[in-house]
Motif scaffolding. Structure first.
Motif, PDB file in Angstrom:
ATOM      1  N   HIS A  13      48.420  55.151 -17.602  1.00  0.00           N
ATOM      2  CA  HIS A  13      47.127  55.428 -18.230  1.00  0.00           C
ATOM      3  C   HIS A  13      45.977  55.316 -17.229  1.00  0.00           C
ATOM      4  O   HIS A  13      44.992  56.044 -17.342  1.00  0.00           O
ATOM      5  CB  HIS A  13      46.912  54.532 -19.451  1.00  0.00           C
ATOM      6  N   GLU A 101      39.834  71.236 -22.822  1.00  0.00           N
ATOM      7  CA  GLU A 101      41.096  70.904 -23.496  1.00  0.00           C
ATOM      8  C   GLU A 101      41.827  69.793 -22.760  1.00  0.00           C
ATOM      9  O   GLU A 101      42.358  68.879 -23.381  1.00  0.00           O
ATOM     10  CB  GLU A 101      41.979  72.146 -23.621  1.00  0.00           C
ATOM     11  N   THR A 102      41.834  69.859 -21.447  1.00  0.00           N
ATOM     12  CA  THR A 102      42.498  68.829 -20.647  1.00  0.00           C
ATOM     13  C   THR A 102      41.845  67.476 -20.873  1.00  0.00           C
ATOM     14  O   THR A 102      42.527  66.474 -21.110  1.00  0.00           O
ATOM     15  CB  THR A 102      42.458  69.210 -19.150  1.00  0.00           C
ATOM     16  N   SER A 104      39.957  66.574 -23.402  1.00  0.00           N
ATOM     17  CA  SER A 104      40.130  66.193 -24.798  1.00  0.00           C
ATOM     18  C   SER A 104      41.509  65.563 -25.029  1.00  0.00           C
ATOM     19  O   SER A 104      41.632  64.544 -25.724  1.00  0.00           O
ATOM     20  CB  SER A 104      39.946  67.420 -25.692  1.00  0.00           C
ATOM     21  N   LEU A 105      42.534  66.145 -24.435  1.00  0.00           N
ATOM     22  CA  LEU A 105      43.875  65.573 -24.548  1.00  0.00           C
ATOM     23  C   LEU A 105      43.938  64.199 -23.887  1.00  0.00           C
ATOM     24  O   LEU A 105      44.591  63.283 -24.394  1.00  0.00           O
ATOM     25  CB  LEU A 105      44.909  66.506 -23.922  1.00  0.00           C
ATOM     26  N   GLY A 106      43.252  64.052 -22.772  1.00  0.00           N
ATOM     27  CA  GLY A 106      43.206  62.753 -22.109  1.00  0.00           C
ATOM     28  C   GLY A 106      42.532  61.699 -22.958  1.00  0.00           C
ATOM     29  O   GLY A 106      42.999  60.553 -23.040  1.00  0.00           O
ATOM     30  N   GLU A 108      42.371  61.718 -26.187  1.00  0.00           N
ATOM     31  CA  GLU A 108      43.299  61.430 -27.286  1.00  0.00           C
ATOM     32  C   GLU A 108      44.381  60.445 -26.823  1.00  0.00           C
ATOM     33  O   GLU A 108      44.742  59.515 -27.546  1.00  0.00           O
ATOM     34  CB  GLU A 108      43.936  62.726 -27.798  1.00  0.00           C
ATOM     35  N   GLY A 109      44.882  60.644 -25.614  1.00  0.00           N
ATOM     36  CA  GLY A 109      45.871  59.718 -25.056  1.00  0.00           C
ATOM     37  C   GLY A 109      45.302  58.330 -24.858  1.00  0.00           C
ATOM     38  O   GLY A 109      45.980  57.322 -25.104  1.00  0.00           O
ATOM     39  N   SER A 112      45.207  56.588 -28.117  1.00  0.00           N
ATOM     40  CA  SER A 112      46.556  56.119 -28.456  1.00  0.00           C
ATOM     41  C   SER A 112      46.896  54.847 -27.700  1.00  0.00           C
ATOM     42  O   SER A 112      47.507  53.926 -28.259  1.00  0.00           O
ATOM     43  CB  SER A 112      47.585  57.207 -28.132  1.00  0.00           C
ATOM     44  N   ARG A 143      35.999  62.323 -28.392  1.00  0.00           N
ATOM     45  CA  ARG A 143      36.848  63.447 -28.806  1.00  0.00           C
ATOM     46  C   ARG A 143      36.070  64.418 -29.676  1.00  0.00           C
ATOM     47  O   ARG A 143      36.206  65.638 -29.536  1.00  0.00           O
ATOM     48  CB  ARG A 143      38.065  62.899 -29.554  1.00  0.00           C
ATOM     49  N   GLU A 147      35.533  68.215 -28.748  1.00  0.00           N
ATOM     50  CA  GLU A 147      36.107  69.214 -29.656  1.00  0.00           C
ATOM     51  C   GLU A 147      35.074  70.257 -30.054  1.00  0.00           C
ATOM     52  O   GLU A 147      35.380  71.452 -30.111  1.00  0.00           O
ATOM     53  CB  GLU A 147      36.687  68.533 -30.899  1.00  0.00           C
ATOM     54  N   ARG A 150      34.640  72.421 -27.054  1.00  0.00           N
ATOM     55  CA  ARG A 150      35.876  73.149 -26.760  1.00  0.00           C
ATOM     56  C   ARG A 150      35.988  74.390 -27.642  1.00  0.00           C
ATOM     57  O   ARG A 150      36.317  75.475 -27.157  1.00  0.00           O
ATOM     58  CB  ARG A 150      37.096  72.247 -26.972  1.00  0.00           C
TER      59      ARG A 150
END
Length: 169
Positions: A13, A101-102, A104-106, A108-109, A112, A143, A147, A150
């Motif tokens: 991470h 998008e990259t 945003s996914l990061g 989200e990770g 988590s 996010r 979003e 995005r």
């Protein structure tokens, strides 16, 4: 074995956080002077602060940094600039979409990760002083901002750029 697994998890991470904070700063610079740029500057600062929070948490946990992951992240971030700026496709808006998008996914990770760490914090005293609910709320806010932009970047890249309305440029 659990200590080793969490050390690997945190290092993975951290690699993502370094990549993400560099990308966020690039996006802030790239969008400076735009409406989104007004949100991206503070967002990049928040993401950098989250990276530092993770580093501090790793220090408290006694987790050493993995130099191989750090070097790999550095190289990946430099190589990704061609793709995430749109140079590979010749389209700035497409590159912006990919970068958003990259990132945003990061984010989200990262959310988590904060959830997992919150869930195991009773087993690791060094985690007890971290307010994971605040970190989760901040990740969710990040996010939402990403979003919104995005989806706008996707529209600009794929609809507004299609001048004839036939899917061709």
């Amino acid at each position: 074995m659990t200590g080793r697994a969490i050390d690997t998890y945190l290092n993975d991470h951290l690699a993502g956080a370094v990549f993400g904070s560099d990308l966020a700063r690039q996006l802030a610079e790239r969008t400076d002077g735009t409406v989104f740029g007004e949100a991206m500057g503070p967002l990049a600062s928040d993401i950098e602060e989250d990276r530092e929070t993770l580093r501090e948490l790793m220090d408290r946990m006694g987790t050493s940094r993995n130099p191989v992951k750090q070097a790999t992240t550095y190289v990946a971030e430099k190589v990704s600039r061609v793709k995430l700026t749109g140079l590979s496709a010749g389209e700035d808006e497409f590159g912006l979409l990919l970068a958003l998008e990259t990132l945003s996914l990061g984010v989200e990770g990262k959310a988590s990760m904060w959830e997992v760490l919150r869930d195991v914090s009773d087993r690791y005293p060094a985690l007890a002083e971290t307010d994971f609910d605040v970190l989760l709320q901040r990740a969710r806010r990040q996010r939402e901002i990403l979003e919104q932009e995005r989806t706008e970047a996707g529209r600009r890249a794929f609809v507004e750029g299609d001048r004839d309305g036939d899917g061709e440029r």
